[in-house]
Write a protein that holds these residues in place. Structure first.
Motif, PDB file in Angstrom:
ATOM      1  N   GLY A  90     -25.256 -34.981  -3.968  1.00 52.99           N
ATOM      2  CA  GLY A  90     -25.420 -33.574  -4.278  1.00 52.99           C
ATOM      3  C   GLY A  90     -26.674 -33.043  -3.619  1.00 52.99           C
ATOM      4  N   SER A  91     -26.986 -31.812  -3.925  1.00 54.23           N
ATOM      5  CA  SER A  91     -28.146 -31.150  -3.345  1.00 54.23           C
ATOM      6  C   SER A  91     -29.299 -31.142  -4.337  1.00 54.23           C
ATOM      7  CB  SER A  91     -27.782 -29.710  -2.980  1.00 54.23           C
ATOM      8  OG  SER A  91     -28.906 -29.036  -2.453  1.00 54.23           O
ATOM      9  N   LEU A  92     -30.497 -31.314  -3.837  1.00 52.29           N
ATOM     10  CA  LEU A  92     -31.699 -31.239  -4.669  1.00 52.29           C
ATOM     11  C   LEU A  92     -32.573 -30.118  -4.138  1.00 52.29           C
ATOM     12  CD1 LEU A  92     -33.342 -32.467  -6.992  1.00 52.29           C
ATOM     13  CD2 LEU A  92     -34.473 -33.898  -5.304  1.00 52.29           C
ATOM     14  N   SER A 119     -24.764 -47.716 -13.662  1.00 48.55           N
ATOM     15  CA  SER A 119     -24.282 -47.256 -14.964  1.00 48.55           C
ATOM     16  C   SER A 119     -24.065 -45.744 -14.975  1.00 48.55           C
ATOM     17  CB  SER A 119     -25.248 -47.665 -16.077  1.00 48.55           C
ATOM     18  OG  SER A 119     -26.512 -47.071 -15.876  1.00 48.55           O
ATOM     19  N   GLY A 120     -24.296 -45.099 -13.829  1.00 48.45           N
ATOM     20  CA  GLY A 120     -24.052 -43.675 -13.679  1.00 48.45           C
ATOM     21  C   GLY A 120     -22.942 -43.429 -12.679  1.00 48.45           C
ATOM     22  N   ILE A 121     -23.028 -42.317 -11.962  1.00 52.54           N
ATOM     23  CA  ILE A 121     -21.967 -41.970 -11.016  1.00 52.54           C
ATOM     24  C   ILE A 121     -22.249 -42.478  -9.603  1.00 52.54           C
ATOM     25  CG2 ILE A 121     -21.057 -40.047 -12.349  1.00 52.54           C
ATOM     26  CD1 ILE A 121     -22.663 -38.137 -10.623  1.00 52.54           C
ATOM     27  N   GLU A 122     -23.316 -43.224  -9.439  1.00 52.65           N
ATOM     28  CA  GLU A 122     -23.629 -43.962  -8.207  1.00 52.65           C
ATOM     29  C   GLU A 122     -23.752 -43.087  -6.952  1.00 52.65           C
ATOM     30  OE1 GLU A 122     -22.163 -48.024  -7.683  1.00 52.65           O
ATOM     31  OE2 GLU A 122     -20.860 -47.656  -9.422  1.00 52.65           O
ATOM     32  N   TYR A 123     -24.406 -41.926  -7.091  1.00 54.28           N
ATOM     33  CA  TYR A 123     -24.708 -41.159  -5.878  1.00 54.28           C
ATOM     34  C   TYR A 123     -25.514 -42.044  -4.931  1.00 54.28           C
ATOM     35  CZ  TYR A 123     -23.506 -36.357  -7.424  1.00 54.28           C
ATOM     36  OH  TYR A 123     -22.884 -35.216  -7.801  1.00 54.28           O
ATOM     37  N   ASN A 124     -25.261 -41.907  -3.626  1.00 50.13           N
ATOM     38  CA  ASN A 124     -26.072 -42.615  -2.638  1.00 50.13           C
ATOM     39  C   ASN A 124     -26.564 -41.683  -1.538  1.00 50.13           C
ATOM     40  OD1 ASN A 124     -23.542 -42.293  -1.480  1.00 50.13           O
ATOM     41  ND2 ASN A 124     -23.581 -44.256  -0.437  1.00 50.13           N
ATOM     42  N   LEU A 125     -26.281 -40.390  -1.666  1.00 50.23           N
ATOM     43  CA  LEU A 125     -26.748 -39.393  -0.710  1.00 50.23           C
ATOM     44  C   LEU A 125     -27.334 -38.202  -1.462  1.00 50.23           C
ATOM     45  CD1 LEU A 125     -23.652 -39.264   1.677  1.00 50.23           C
ATOM     46  CD2 LEU A 125     -25.819 -40.415   2.117  1.00 50.23           C
ATOM     47  N   VAL A 126     -28.361 -37.590  -0.877  1.00 45.58           N
ATOM     48  CA  VAL A 126     -28.929 -36.359  -1.419  1.00 45.58           C
ATOM     49  C   VAL A 126     -29.194 -35.423  -0.248  1.00 45.58           C
ATOM     50  CG1 VAL A 126     -30.881 -35.300  -2.620  1.00 45.58           C
ATOM     51  CG2 VAL A 126     -30.026 -37.505  -3.376  1.00 45.58           C
ATOM     52  N   ARG A 127     -28.755 -34.185  -0.396  1.00 45.25           N
ATOM     53  CA  ARG A 127     -29.049 -33.167   0.615  1.00 45.25           C
ATOM     54  C   ARG A 127     -30.232 -32.352   0.111  1.00 45.25           C
ATOM     55  NH1 ARG A 127     -28.174 -27.835   1.307  1.00 45.25           N
ATOM     56  NH2 ARG A 127     -26.836 -27.688  -0.520  1.00 45.25           N
ATOM     57  N   VAL A 128     -31.235 -32.200   0.966  1.00 42.82           N
ATOM     58  CA  VAL A 128     -32.420 -31.420   0.614  1.00 42.82           C
ATOM     59  C   VAL A 128     -32.445 -30.193   1.520  1.00 42.82           C
ATOM     60  CG1 VAL A 128     -34.934 -31.421   0.452  1.00 42.82           C
ATOM     61  CG2 VAL A 128     -33.656 -33.509  -0.054  1.00 42.82           C
ATOM     62  N   PRO A 129     -32.341 -28.982   0.953  1.00 44.42           N
ATOM     63  CA  PRO A 129     -32.346 -27.779   1.788  1.00 44.42           C
ATOM     64  C   PRO A 129     -33.673 -27.600   2.510  1.00 44.42           C
ATOM     65  CG  PRO A 129     -31.781 -27.262  -0.504  1.00 44.42           C
ATOM     66  CD  PRO A 129     -32.200 -28.683  -0.463  1.00 44.42           C
TER      67      PRO A 129
END
Length: 165
Positions: A90-92, A119-129
């Protein structure tokens, strides 16, 4: 790294009105998922959320080779690959970071664990504007000097230095 909690913990729904239920995640509790296990060949695992109250509800099924089942038909051609999925995330934005930083440290840990751990949804990417976005608390850019093609006046703002870099 944040420690993972063993086993799934159910969503404790909180109603904000207008059909807007969210799962409680605070300093002492946050729902979790069992670690992801790949299904056997010919079967699938589905996670479903709904307005009716389902929150990443897990179910399993088997792919069928016949068309006898009424309803939605999903055809998978596993011999043709169109793209490689690198991950999910997701985006931060600076506004999101400001809200996360207002949480207590245990609440921050639980929130980040719910996104990035096994134990969560295992995000492995973050988009930073870059610079401000529509979720920023104020409009800003990195260089407001006209015709500064060499970017001699380029500067990061406090939001970027404290929350993005």
């Amino acid at each position: 790294t944040l420690p993972c909690l063993p086993g799934a913990r159910p969503c404790i729904p909180k109603d904000f009105g207008h059909g807007s239920l969210v799962c409680v995640c605070n300093a002492t509790y946050c729902d979790t998922l069992d670690p992801l296990v790949l299904p056997a060949a010919g079967s699938y695992i589905k996670y479903e959320s709904s307005k009716a109250g389902k929150r990443l509800e897990r179910s399993e099924g088997r792919f069928q080779s016949s068309l006898r089942t009424p309803g939605l038909l999903l055809t998978l051609n596993i011999s043709t690959l169109y793209q490689h999925v690198k991950g999910f995330g997701g985006s931060l934005s600076d506004a999101a970071a400001m809200n996360i930083l207002k949480l207590s440290q245990p609440a921050q840990d639980n929130l980040l664990r719910s996104y990035f751990s096994e134990s969560g949804i295992e995000y492995n990417l973050v988009r930073v504007p870059m610079a401000c976005s529509d979720f920023s608390v104020r409009p800003y850019s990195y260089d407001d000097v006209p015709d500064d093609y060499e970017l001699k006046h380029f500067r990061l703002v406090d939001e970027d230095v404290k929350m993005k870099v």
